[in-house]
Design an enzyme around this catalytic site. Sequence first.
Site, PDB file in Angstrom:
ATOM      1  CE  LYS A 132      -3.923   0.477   2.284  1.00 33.95           C
ATOM      2  NZ  LYS A 132      -4.892   0.484   3.420  1.00 33.95           N
ATOM      3  CG  LEU A 133       3.303   2.472  -2.276  1.00 32.81           C
ATOM      4  CD1 LEU A 133       3.627   2.063  -3.696  1.00 32.81           C
ATOM      5  CD2 LEU A 133       4.517   3.133  -1.623  1.00 32.81           C
TER       6      LEU A 133
END
Length: 318
Positions: A132-133
């Site tokens: 996740k970014l």
Amino acid sequence: MTSKLEQLRAMTTVVADTGDIEAVTRLKPVDCTTNPTIVLKALGTDMFADAFEEAIKWGKAKGGASDAVTEAIADRLAISVGAALAKIVPGRVSTEVDADLSFDTQASLNKARAIIAQYKERGIEKDRILIKLASTWEGIRAAEVLQKEGIDCNLTLLFSKAQAIACAEAKVFLISPFVGRILDWYKKSTGENYTSETDPGVVSVRQIYNFYKVNGIETIVMGASFRNAGEIEALAGCDRLTISPALLDELDAATGDLPRVLSPEKTTPDPLVSLDEKAFRWALNEDAMATEKLSEGIRAFAKDLGTLRGMVAKKLAA
């Protein structure tokens, strides 16, 4: 009568937005998503007490209370939560890169690769993990590189079509357009109440879904951040929806017909466009809601990560 949750499962991949092992075991989602807030909450339960103590012991053996060791322990703990979830769900677990790296592409790459390496040490391959970014320009650029390395990414804190377009151009695996936080902003800004059909968060995800499907974009759309079951029902048919245990329970207890709202076959024309960095930043700047909620989300996740690191540092010093 079939529950609304079962009806939803027939048209949408249901994902649990939680680190609650008991809830995941009971609700049987395909995937799980975590973030620093969820990790912090999970680590406060008895379920992860042993993992916490083990990580502290590991940290003391590495030299104790330095910033580097504290950060490494926080990473290990986040991966402990993810690894526990990966033992239960058949699909993917999302683990988030530190929020304070949201504007640093290279540091995000380094952290993402380290996360994947730590999962591998625990016998969990990269095809079970989503990195996740935050959907900043820098985060999207990091995802573009990771995707080419075979590391699939989940771009989060996504509040605008501009962010979705940039993610599509980077060929990311999955995006998480937020619903409830958009509604929060508009309710506070306008003082109005909204139905599920007029909910600005629902409208946003529908527009992004339509843009992707009509243009043949393969990136998965996973609606996230729900305030009520009505928002979820209004997005029935979306590729994936990540939902809190409380709302999953509510849908499981509810009966009645749940019609499909979103479908690749039901789209309207929306021409494909491209955004370079200047155009992306300008579009984001012009969208007050997206700008404010992205910044607020990064700050909130960074704060919870800081809280976790503070807990670790205190334990190391004990």
